[in-house]
Design an enzyme around this catalytic site. Structure first.
Site, PDB file in Angstrom:
ATOM      1  N   GLY A  70      50.873  38.209  41.232  1.00 45.99           N
ATOM      2  CA  GLY A  70      51.327  37.052  40.483  1.00 45.99           C
ATOM      3  C   GLY A  70      50.349  36.725  39.357  1.00 45.99           C
ATOM      4  O   GLY A  70      49.219  37.220  39.317  1.00 45.99           O
ATOM      5  N   CYS A  71      50.801  35.884  38.434  1.00 50.90           N
ATOM      6  CA  CYS A  71      49.980  35.590  37.260  1.00 50.90           C
ATOM      7  C   CYS A  71      48.749  34.771  37.641  1.00 50.90           C
ATOM      8  O   CYS A  71      47.627  35.105  37.248  1.00 50.90           O
ATOM      9  CB  CYS A  71      50.812  34.882  36.209  1.00 50.90           C
ATOM     10  SG  CYS A  71      51.805  33.506  36.818  1.00 50.90           S
ATOM     11  N   TYR A  72      48.928  33.701  38.420  1.00 54.72           N
ATOM     12  CA  TYR A  72      47.769  32.907  38.842  1.00 54.72           C
ATOM     13  C   TYR A  72      46.790  33.738  39.671  1.00 54.72           C
ATOM     14  O   TYR A  72      45.577  33.698  39.442  1.00 54.72           O
ATOM     15  CB  TYR A  72      48.205  31.680  39.639  1.00 54.72           C
ATOM     16  CG  TYR A  72      48.833  30.563  38.846  1.00 54.72           C
ATOM     17  CD1 TYR A  72      48.142  29.945  37.803  1.00 54.72           C
ATOM     18  CD2 TYR A  72      50.100  30.090  39.150  1.00 54.72           C
ATOM     19  CE1 TYR A  72      48.711  28.897  37.086  1.00 54.72           C
ATOM     20  CE2 TYR A  72      50.674  29.029  38.443  1.00 54.72           C
ATOM     21  CZ  TYR A  72      49.975  28.437  37.412  1.00 54.72           C
ATOM     22  OH  TYR A  72      50.529  27.400  36.717  1.00 54.72           O
TER      23      TYR A  72
ATOM     24  N   THR B  96      46.234  36.892  39.593  1.00 60.70           N
ATOM     25  CA  THR B  96      45.515  37.863  38.763  1.00 60.70           C
ATOM     26  C   THR B  96      44.310  37.203  38.101  1.00 60.70           C
ATOM     27  O   THR B  96      43.173  37.695  38.191  1.00 60.70           O
ATOM     28  CB  THR B  96      46.454  38.451  37.689  1.00 60.70           C
ATOM     29  OG1 THR B  96      47.517  39.152  38.340  1.00 60.70           O
ATOM     30  CG2 THR B  96      45.716  39.394  36.760  1.00 60.70           C
ATOM     31  N   ALA B  97      44.560  36.078  37.416  1.00 59.38           N
ATOM     32  CA  ALA B  97      43.452  35.406  36.738  1.00 59.38           C
ATOM     33  C   ALA B  97      42.394  34.950  37.740  1.00 59.38           C
ATOM     34  O   ALA B  97      41.188  35.115  37.535  1.00 59.38           O
ATOM     35  CB  ALA B  97      43.972  34.217  35.940  1.00 59.38           C
TER      36      ALA B  97
END
Lengths: 345, 345, 345, 345
Positions: free
Chosen positions: D148-150, D152-153
């Site tokens: 997911g995007c969150y 990953t960061a």
């Protein structure tokens, strides 16, 4: 290809760098700056921190002219005129992104730019780089005057009409809207976020320097003799230009003819797309790409034609078209290195 | 004053509520909704959580007509026509913010709105609420058709010219830009943030419903018989309308005459300000206020006049002007409750 | 009331002007500027063109101190310290919107502000103007140090916990986000639209001047002795502050207790609203208003409490709270002149 | 390479298309959609009008599994689980951009996703595609669960600490901010421009589905056993994620050690860059690129470490990382086709 970018610290320069890094014919890029020599580019632009380090070098016209195949000038008014004189008759071809060499007539230049024009010989040697309409001259040019952002969007929309004589005796009005990157990187009241967001401003009504550029090249490339009305607006966005143009032709037009003449003009051009059926484009359709999108609407009640033309001001309106011109000058396919799809959304 | 807002859950309704809460003549406000009856307003709009609770009530035309002094209709197309019929000859005066009652000619309405028109008698009884140009009729009106947002900005810019005959035989083009609140509260692809931010769109070219409204009232209030060209654009901002208008007059104009005629038209109007010296306004100069700001630029090269007129579409273009009309109808000072300065920045 | 605004050309000053124009006790407002004296305010802010003309006057402390009932100082660091000394023991009460008088300890001030502190006596005389928590002292104050924008949002969220001892031994982290108006009107790279739109930046991590202000007044008003971690962020919007705060309490909490303690703290306060049921506010719920909206979420998995507090940085975070303090100092109802609903959307 | 994109009409799909068109190993791309079969992609996305026409095809798992080398699933929750089962043991490798296969534990999945989990065998076979930390497993995977995007960061920011044991016994808080594209293409109240611009919202406090994903893989890839506190926020921008993370370690840290451990972790990674000297990144430094930029700040007063990690949610947070994983799975250089510099500004 061994490339130089002069004035690399501005938005035009950093966009050239982004795109040239994607160009497979480019072996070497050197960045020059008269104000920031010695600085590493990524100190000014941290988004480049993970890319190869570019050290900004001092501008040395003599040396540069022999060291590079192409020199892109992304410099403030007055600077490129002076530099180009020193670069002539050297190895390098010059592509000037400033407005110094776009107008042939000295007094027109000096009236609108309010500064001394470049030498006549230089201005006359420079070839206007609106690629789709001047490729033959660009092919053999040593100096290209890369078009302004507003003229690129506007001329691409109007020239198909001009070349069919439809602008003869017509009235033409250009209502254009730009994002803020057109104003460059220096902070100013006009691009201060607090007063720019949630705001739309008109500025330079009928006094913008791009007005005589549009008139001159509408005449040279399209044979139309027009006094234009031109209102630029600043929209709360970073990138994008839309020119909404109003043509009141002297003769009657019909939908089919218009579609056909735009198709004829652009069907073989990789960077201009014409929407059919009265659909008009929005600026984001071209974001971060070299595309120009055009749509037209014919109003049967008034006989007027509305032409909407959009580009990304930093790409087709500056760095992208400059590379497109380089491609033409060196015999590469026009879309080498600049064929990326728009970033959407 | 005992006030009703019907269709209170839309942006027009919530803006009426914000402004009427500042109006010292208003004692009581009742909110009506046909879809959300029983809901508390602050459940739909949490920014109202700390203000007195408004419960949305069911729409009951018979009762409402007697219970209130004024009924604001901020309802979808077709609804207010139907409602107003039932409200006639009761205690309440009606101010309709929808487009149902703005056009006198039935076939014009039905052509542009693509729906059945309100009864002739009703449309003819309704007084067009462009306050600055129709105050005398508004004063004695029982039903006011509150102008659209684009027509408000455009007509305020053009009527001073029309009334001096300058639009006779002239060509008039309106290039208008709006923020997204004009599209209302229902989410749609057109106002989806991801595709609206960093984007500028033209839409409804020459087909927008506000076009016949502008033509009709330019004629009725200014005596001008014009077929307009009109391009609305959606700009990436929530509030604000700018109409940039291009007039090619049949006679020659001069700067001084233009300044004088605009001054003459608006010097006593609290809500229209005309910038002098060729300065043109930006939309944020009117943010959240009932002001209209106008500037003009005369192009000596072409003889064309450019008029820039800006408003906040939700205030002067909707709720604010509606209250201004209420003030006129009830003999209050025009600026009662709506004299707040713009929110800037 | 006869009012002075010193430093009227900044955003704090223009916001004071907007709000004071709505305040029925205010008879007269004089604007002072040390850099723009003689200029009319509407030349700097065209949105004021239709309002009464305010000429900026030169700053003359002796005269000002006698001429006005209240003097608002919306001046750069260092200026208000100097000015206030000269204004003491005159007719005027002083409300200082700068940071000069917010810290009691000289060395703390000089460490964080990196400049010489105002005289001890002055700093000690100044009453911290967090209205909801210090009204009694404000009532009799001659000099009020109006809180910073971040401290206002953060302290209003944390003080109900501090006063119940919940912050004793707890760890507290403040992740705050602001719009660009907090950075003032001077254009700079940090607020250049082209690089601010579509961007989110963290800055001044643990080094922002508002950090010691929060620690000092969390201690003074709430009895909590905390070393805070504080990260401010710049969001691509003009107005609004959100403080998202993370509290790891040493004891166990439950939902009901938290709701009750916030209700108890704020149920009689006109400008603080606490959302129930775990709902958290968004900044736009307070746009252009003096409201602070608070919501809390208790995480049963970790025992941590998340507190979200939002304000408009120019209103409750500056000009609005300053007027709220004026109201307290002069015995007016707290919400006089600042009871407007938020502008939404 | 013969590629399939299933669910091509969403933002993940169209971003895959943009990037894969730049990938020199890709010969053929076929787009699938279960709702829009037969439609040409450029009818949904006019910015693609000038590119080769892609006709959306019906989803036929049997056939697809044999026809393609890689199948990207950019499908709604539940769909990819079902599809992947049918694609196993065929020619095609699967890269799933949905959340269906990211959690190993069934009950955790069902608790947070509130739907039936994919079959255990499938979820266990799927390799978590956080490329920098799992390349060896990805290399031989047939099914990759793209992060997911969150996560990953966040994970890229935290894993270097976890692997050094610094998160053992530490408290970790993640305050994250996203642009609106993370919410997809379906219009909704939450992404309605009028209410999203000039607004910042917190949502899903401690209830977001990415929370268990972060906990699981912080454990699996970093050995840390953490209960995280996680607040996602919606910022008024289309692209970009910033995770600001607060670590209160049980032991004392020093600046030099931190710099060294991040350098050690990422010095050979093409897509993670660590800023030195306490500088923290802003989201626009990664716009439209596959980069993750990280910066850290150590607060000596509290001993806490603040880690800021930014990505473009649609690239490194979705389509770009998916292609990076494809590159690993097929033995290409990791940056093939995705080495473009960020678009700036």
């Amino acid at each position: 290809m061994n490339i130089a970018i002069v004035g690399a610290t501005g938005y035009g320069g950093v966009e050239l760098l982004r795109l040239l890094n994607q160009h497979y014919k480019v072996e070497n890029i050197t960045l020059y700056s008269s104000s920031q020599e010695g600085t590493a580019m990524h100190e000014l632009y941290p988004h480049l921190a993970s890319f190869p380090t570019y050290q900004l070098e001092a501008v040395t016209p003599e040396k540069m002219g022999e060291a590079h195949d192409v020199i892109f000038l992304s410099t403030p008014p007055g600077v490129s005129a002076e530099l180009t004189v020193k670069l002539l008759n050297k190895r390098a071809k010059v592509i000037d992104l400033s407005g110094d060499l776009r107008l042939e007539n000295q007094s027109v230049y000096e009236t609108w730019y309010k500064r001394t024009a470049a030498p006549d010989a230089l201005r006359q040697q420079a070839v206007y780089g609106l690629t789709e309409w001047n490729a033959l001259s660009i092919q053999s040019a040593n100096v290209v005057a890369n078009p302004g952002c507003y003229p690129t969007a506007s001329l691409l929309g109007l020239l198909p009409l001009a070349n069919e004589g439809i602008l003869d005796g017509a009235s033409v009005i250009i209502d254009a809207k730009t994002g803020t990157t057109g104003a460059g990187r220096s902070p100013s009241a006009v691009t201060h976020f607090s007063e720019t967001n949630e705001n739309l401003k008109a500025y330079g009504v009928n006094t913008h320097k791009h007005l005589p550029e549009m008139e001159e090249h509408l005449h040279k490339l399209g044979g139309a003799d027009q006094k234009l009305t031109f209102t630029p607006h600043l929209a709360p966005m970073a990138r994008g230009i839309m020119a909404t143009m109003y043509v009141q032709p002297s003769q009657e037009l019909n939908r089919k003819d218009i579609d056909e003449l735009y198709q004829a003009a652009y069907q073989n051009e990789p960077f201009v797309h014409v929407h059919q059926d009265g659909r008009v484009p929005s600026t984001k359709e071209t974001y971060a790409s070299n595309m120009c999108m055009i749509g037209t609407a014919l109003d049967e009640r008034t006989g007027r034609l509305t032409v909407v033309s959009v580009i990304d001001n930093l790409v087709k309106g500056a760095a992208g078209q400059a590379i497109q011109n380089m491609n033409v000058m060196f015999g590469f396919s026009q879309n080498t290195g600049i064929q990326q799809a728009p970033v959407f959304p």
